[in-house]
Structure formats: structure tokens, C-alpha cells
Design a protein around this motif. Structure first.
Motif, short mmCIF file in Angstrom:
data_model
loop_
_atom_site.label_atom_id
_atom_site.label_comp_id
_atom_site.label_asym_id
_atom_site.label_seq_id
_atom_site.Cartn_x
_atom_site.Cartn_y
_atom_site.Cartn_z
N VAL A 391 29.49 -29.35 -20.89
CA VAL A 391 28.94 -28.09 -20.70
C VAL A 391 29.85 -27.09 -20.04
O VAL A 391 30.51 -27.54 -19.15
CB VAL A 391 27.52 -28.05 -19.67
CG1 VAL A 391 27.04 -26.84 -19.16
CG2 VAL A 391 26.64 -29.09 -20.08
N ASN A 392 30.20 -26.05 -20.35
CA ASN A 392 30.82 -24.88 -19.88
C ASN A 392 30.22 -23.93 -18.90
O ASN A 392 29.00 -23.98 -19.05
CB ASN A 392 31.22 -23.84 -20.98
CG ASN A 392 32.08 -24.62 -21.99
OD1 ASN A 392 33.22 -25.28 -21.81
ND2 ASN A 392 31.94 -24.30 -23.06
N LEU A 393 30.95 -23.78 -17.80
CA LEU A 393 30.75 -22.91 -16.82
C LEU A 393 31.14 -21.47 -17.10
O LEU A 393 32.11 -21.33 -17.81
CB LEU A 393 31.31 -23.14 -15.45
CG LEU A 393 30.78 -24.49 -14.63
CD1 LEU A 393 31.66 -24.49 -13.15
CD2 LEU A 393 29.29 -24.13 -14.57
N THR A 394 30.36 -20.54 -17.05
CA THR A 394 30.64 -19.22 -17.68
C THR A 394 30.52 -18.31 -16.43
O THR A 394 29.48 -18.53 -15.60
CB THR A 394 29.52 -18.63 -18.61
OG1 THR A 394 28.39 -18.55 -18.16
CG2 THR A 394 29.84 -19.51 -19.85
N ARG A 395 31.06 -17.24 -16.18
CA ARG A 395 31.16 -16.36 -15.17
C ARG A 395 29.92 -15.51 -15.08
O ARG A 395 29.03 -15.30 -14.08
CB ARG A 395 32.19 -15.27 -15.37
CG ARG A 395 32.28 -14.33 -14.14
CD ARG A 395 33.26 -13.12 -14.27
NE ARG A 395 33.16 -12.12 -13.17
CZ ARG A 395 33.15 -10.90 -13.27
NH1 ARG A 395 33.83 -10.45 -14.67
NH2 ARG A 395 33.13 -10.09 -12.44
N ALA A 396 29.23 -15.12 -16.20
CA ALA A 396 28.05 -14.43 -16.32
C ALA A 396 26.99 -15.40 -15.81
O ALA A 396 26.00 -14.71 -15.13
CB ALA A 396 27.68 -14.29 -17.83
N GLU A 397 26.78 -16.80 -16.15
CA GLU A 397 25.74 -17.39 -15.57
C GLU A 397 25.86 -17.45 -14.19
O GLU A 397 24.91 -17.53 -13.23
CB GLU A 397 25.76 -18.91 -16.30
CG GLU A 397 25.47 -18.80 -17.55
CD GLU A 397 23.78 -18.14 -17.87
OE1 GLU A 397 23.09 -18.89 -17.09
OE2 GLU A 397 23.58 -17.56 -18.52
N LEU A 398 27.04 -17.71 -13.58
CA LEU A 398 27.40 -17.88 -12.12
C LEU A 398 26.79 -16.60 -11.57
O LEU A 398 26.41 -16.63 -10.27
CB LEU A 398 28.75 -18.24 -11.87
CG LEU A 398 29.33 -19.52 -12.07
CD1 LEU A 398 30.79 -19.49 -11.85
CD2 LEU A 398 28.62 -20.41 -11.18
N LEU A 399 27.07 -15.29 -11.88
CA LEU A 399 26.76 -14.30 -11.30
C LEU A 399 25.21 -14.18 -11.30
O LEU A 399 24.53 -13.41 -10.25
CB LEU A 399 27.16 -12.98 -12.17
CG LEU A 399 28.57 -12.55 -12.07
CD1 LEU A 399 29.28 -11.53 -13.09
CD2 LEU A 399 28.97 -12.23 -10.62
N LYS A 400 24.33 -14.87 -12.33
CA LYS A 400 23.06 -14.85 -12.28
C LYS A 400 22.40 -15.74 -11.43
O LYS A 400 21.28 -16.00 -11.02
CB LYS A 400 22.64 -15.24 -13.80
CG LYS A 400 22.71 -14.14 -14.74
CD LYS A 400 22.26 -14.75 -15.89
CE LYS A 400 22.48 -13.67 -17.21
NZ LYS A 400 22.18 -14.10 -18.46
N ASP A 403 24.33 -22.42 -12.18
CA ASP A 403 25.40 -23.44 -12.25
C ASP A 403 25.01 -24.16 -13.53
O ASP A 403 24.12 -25.07 -13.42
CB ASP A 403 25.76 -23.99 -11.21
CG ASP A 403 26.88 -25.24 -11.33
OD1 ASP A 403 26.84 -25.58 -12.37
OD2 ASP A 403 27.26 -25.80 -10.22
N ALA A 404 25.60 -23.75 -14.90
CA ALA A 404 24.92 -24.40 -16.03
C ALA A 404 25.20 -25.99 -15.97
O ALA A 404 24.41 -26.63 -16.50
CB ALA A 404 25.72 -23.71 -17.19
N GLN A 405 26.15 -26.50 -15.49
CA GLN A 405 26.60 -27.89 -15.23
C GLN A 405 25.38 -28.73 -14.54
O GLN A 405 24.79 -29.80 -14.92
CB GLN A 405 28.03 -28.18 -14.91
CG GLN A 405 29.06 -27.65 -15.75
CD GLN A 405 30.31 -27.74 -15.44
OE1 GLN A 405 30.44 -27.75 -14.35
NE2 GLN A 405 31.37 -27.47 -16.31
N LEU A 406 25.31 -28.17 -13.29
CA LEU A 406 24.17 -28.67 -12.36
C LEU A 406 22.84 -28.53 -13.05
O LEU A 406 21.91 -29.45 -13.04
CB LEU A 406 24.16 -27.88 -11.16
CG LEU A 406 23.25 -28.28 -10.17
CD1 LEU A 406 23.27 -29.77 -9.55
CD2 LEU A 406 23.38 -27.44 -8.80
N THR A 407 22.46 -27.42 -13.82
CA THR A 407 21.31 -27.33 -14.44
C THR A 407 20.96 -28.24 -15.29
O THR A 407 20.03 -28.91 -15.51
CB THR A 407 21.29 -25.57 -15.08
OG1 THR A 407 21.26 -25.16 -13.89
CG2 THR A 407 19.78 -25.81 -15.71
#
Length: 439
Positions: A391-400, A403-407
Motif C-alpha cells: 500500500v502506497n502512502l500519498t500526499r493527497a490522502e494524507l492531506l485528507k 493514512d492509507a496503510q493504517l486504513t
């Protein structure tokens, strides 16, 4: 047997010892570190000789990966004889050790040792390389960065007016003396450049744990909490002995949790014994997790021996490119036996058992005394741990705020919990005894 952090200079990524500060003309309150006394040419040659002899006698591989170690001495002795400073000596010795193409072969200068002995301070910024940029991953609660309004997803561009080259450069520039300020220029959620002044604040003993390894101090931050739905979450930044009781107590407190997430992202390693004791709380039978190749033969010390009531629920381990050494060894062993599900990015691939020795110049030699492998023969050094789910982390998701990995970890545990409920339902209707679901 010990496993040290691979890059000790990056102890906690965003945390630096209080007396550490490089001279910076833009920071008039900077505390200068006294310049270390240079060694004599004779001491430098003695240092070279000691490093070469330790590797000759104690490096895990007596064949040195096919390199003729005597020829190495012949080639490097005149280079050492020609150096004009200790810094040049350490650079030359580093090149020599690099020829072995093995992690945990490092020269740690006295200046770095001095930095680790001081009380740690931080701005509270935890950074990662993301999409080719230095991005804020998380903020230390109560830190100057959090109070100033930094957010995950912001991009760090400059520190004290100097453009940052990469993650390591940003981390080094953020370090500094206690109660000094540092100016950080960044891109906000609208990609607009902004600048904020952050305070470098001392961390209290209730916030951070410390362990001495010879003259070097290792530190760790620990976070234990429950997420939505009662899922357990444990994150720590280094495997150090003061965490033994805390990690055991944390896991014991999670027995009613539907699942447990162990976040080892950015965890650079530490003591093997801490990882083994943590595994003792997660396994229900004695289990060989890793085997270590040494000069004396294979060692089976990395073996879990369960406590009386280990945690039985599903476990997710989060890893990334900053996970190394003891983090990789624990994760690889637990992954191979199917006890944990690994999510994130492939780890650093720097997993060796290391010992150390003080050198005549006052520097410290870290050397690989053992090469761990899984019971099935997988060597992690140079390979890394490959996640079950990348799973990649992306800046766009962090700004929202995501945390895609934690999700992904939370979703996995919810799925396992739902599967367990469906399997238990028929037994509940018929009155039969339900067997616990295997992970």
C-alpha cells in the motif's frame, strides 16, 4: 547478542539530542559544539589496523563474501597514511567497509556519539520521502509543529532558508539545541509556500525511553491506544530494553481487542531480545523465528517462548522503507509462520546482528557479527521484507486525513472479525461448541 540501529545519526528521525547543533549563521542562538581534537597520524594508523583486524577475526563470514581481506589491507594502508584529518580517515574506512556489501558495517564518529548522549529535543515533525518530496507523515502530540498548525501532507522545502536535498538532509537541518528556533518553509494543502518558526523542545522522561549501548544512547517513542471498534494499536520507534515491560503490558491489555496493529514504520531496529519478548506475548507455542549464521556456526537464540496467556487475535504489522534491522527480523519471522499479516512498503533490507568496538580515535566501529535468516532460509539483509499487501502512502490522502496503510490494516482486521463471526454463527444456533478461527 545485539542488533543496533543501522544509521544511529538518525536516531528518531525528528528527534535530536539537546546539545547537538551545527553552526548556522541564520540561527544566532545556536549552541556551538566544541571542535574535537584531531588524532595523530599514528593513532589513525592504529585505528585502521584495529578495524581491519576486527573484521578479519569477527565478521560473520570468514570468506568475506569472496573478497581477499589481506588485499584490502594492502590497498587501504597507504590511503590511510595519506589522510590529513579524522574526517578523511572515517570516510576512507567507510569505503573499506562498504566493499563487504553488508549492512551494519559503520564507523560512528565521536561527534555522533556525543550527540546521542544528550537529552533529546524535537520540533515534532515526522517526515517521509513521498512522490519525490519530503512530506510530513505525522506530528508528535503537543509538539511545536502541531501547535504551529502543521498537517500531515505538507511538503518541507527549506530549513532556515536552505533548500533541503532529501529526507536525511531535512532531518539533519531540523536538529538543534534545546529552546532554539528553526524556520521551516513548506507547501500547504493548496501548494502555497508558507513559513513557520518552530521551537526545538526537550522531550520529558515520560515521553521517551533511553538505553545505553556502550557509549551510544538509543531512544524510543512509544504510542499505545485503541482505534475505532476497539482495535489495538502499538507504535514505537526503536527496540530498546526499557520497552520490555511496557510492550508486554500493552499487549496484555489488548486481549479483548478484535485485532492488533503493530506499527513499525520508520523503526530502525535495536535489541533483538526486545523483539523476542514481544513475540512471546503473541505466540501460543515455542517457535523458532530466525536462525543466525556466525563464525562459530548457526545460532538459534531467536526463539519465542510464550507467556501464560498470549494474544490470540489477528495481527497486522505496518512497515515501510524506514523499517530496518530488528524491525525486519521480527516481521520476517512472524510473517513466515503466518502469525502476522504485513502491510505497507518493502523494508530497507538492513538486517544483521551487530557488535561494536571503541577505536583509538574515540570513534566506534559497528560490525556485522551474524547474518539472520528465516527457518526457510530467506536472508533479509539486501532483500527486505516484502509486504503481504503493498500500500502506497500519498500526499493527497494524507492531506485528507487518511493514512492509507493504517486504513488497510483496519480493514483487514474488520474482515477477519467478520469472518470469525460468520463461522461462529452456526455453532451458536445449534448449541455446538465453536472452535476458534485460525488466522
Amino acid at each position: 547478542m545485539k542488533k543496533l540501529i543501522v544509521i544511529i545519526i538518525c536516531l528518531l528521525a525528528a528527534v535530536s539530542p539537546a546539545r547537538t547543533q551545527q553552526a548556522n549563521s541564520s540561527s544566532p542562538t545556536t549552541t556551538r559544539v566544541p571542535v574535537a581534537k584531531e588524532s595523530t597520524p599514528e593513532i589513525r594508523l592504529k585505528t585502521f589496523q584495529k578495524v581491519w583486524e576486527i573484521v578479519r577475526d569477527k565478521f560473520f563470514d570468514p570468506n568475506f563474501g569472496g573478497i581477499n581481506w589481506n588485499d584490502i589491507h594492502t590497498r587501504y594502508a597507504p590511503l590511510v597514511d595519506a589522510v590529513k584529518s579524522d574526517a578523511e580517515l572515517y570516510a576512507t574506512l567507510t569505503r573499506m567497509l562498504d566493499e563487504l556489501n553488508t549492512s551494519h558495517m559503520e564507523i560512528i564518529p565521536p561527534s555522533v556519539i556525543e550527540r546521542t548522549s544528550a537529552s533529546p529535543v524535537t520540533t515534532g515533525l515526522s517526515l517521509r520521502t513521498m512522490e519525490g518530496q519530503v512530506v510530513v507523515l505525522r506530528l508528535l502530540p503537543g509538539s511545536s509543529a502541531e501547535r504551529a498548525g502543521f498537517r500531515p501532507g505538507y511538503v518541507v522545502r527549506q530549513v532556515d532558508g536552505v533548500e533541503v536535498k532529501d529526507l536525511h538532509d531535512a532531518q539533519v537541518r531540523l536538529r538543534g539545541a534545546q529552546d532554539t528556533k528553526v524556520r521551516v518553509t513548506f507547501l500547504d494543502e493548496h501548494d502555497q509556500p508558507r513559513e513557520l518558526a518552530l521551537d526545538r523542545l526537550l522531550l520529558g522522561s515520560d515521553q521517551i525511553d533511553r538505553q545505553k549501548f556502550g557509549e551510544i544512547s538509543l531512544y524510543s517513542l512509544l504510542e499505545v491506544k485503541r482505534l475505532a471498534g476497539g482495535i489495538g494499536y502499538i507504535r514505537f520507534t526503536s527496540f530498546i530494553e526499557p520497552l520490555n515491560k511496557k510492550l508486554g503490558a500493552a499487549i496484555d491489555s489488548m486481549h479483548d481487542a478484535p485485532g492488533l496493529i503493530i506499527d513499525l514504520r520508520g523503526n530502525g531496529g535495536g535489541e533483538d531480545t526486545v523483539a523476542i519478548k514481544m513475540a512471546n506475548h503473541l505466540l501460543d507455542k515455542p517457535t523458532q523465528l530466525m536462525i543466525t549464521r556466525t563464525r562459530k556456526g548457526d545460532s538459534n537464540y531467536y526463539r519465542a517462548r510464550p507467556v501464560g496467556h498470549p494474544y490470540a487475535g489477528p495481527i497486522v504489522v505496518l512497515v515501510d522503507e524506514g523499517s530496518a534491522s530488528a524491525s525486519e527480523q521480527f516481521t520476517a519471522g512472524m510473517q513466515e509462520i503466518g502469525r502476522v499479516y504485513v502491510i505497507g512498503k518493502k523494508t530497507e533490507g538492513a538486517d544483521m546482528d551487530a557488535d561494536g568496538a571503541k577505536l583509538p580515535t574515540g570513534a566506534f566501529l559497528l560490525y556485522a557479527a551474524g547474518q539472520p535468516r528465516t527457518p526457510k532460509g530467506v536472508v533479509i539483509d539486501g532483500r527486505g521484507v516484502i509486504p503481504d499487501l503493498e500500500v502506497n502512502l500519498t500526499r493527497a490522502e494524507l492531506l485528507k486525513g487518511n493514512d492509507a496503510q493504517l486504513t488497510a490494516a483496519i480493514d483487514y482486521i474488520k474482515q477477519k472479525a467478520a469472518q470469525g463471526s460468520r463461522r461462529a454463527a452456526p455453532a451458536e444456533r445449534t448449541g455446538a461448541s465453536a472452535l476458534p478461527a485460525r488466522q
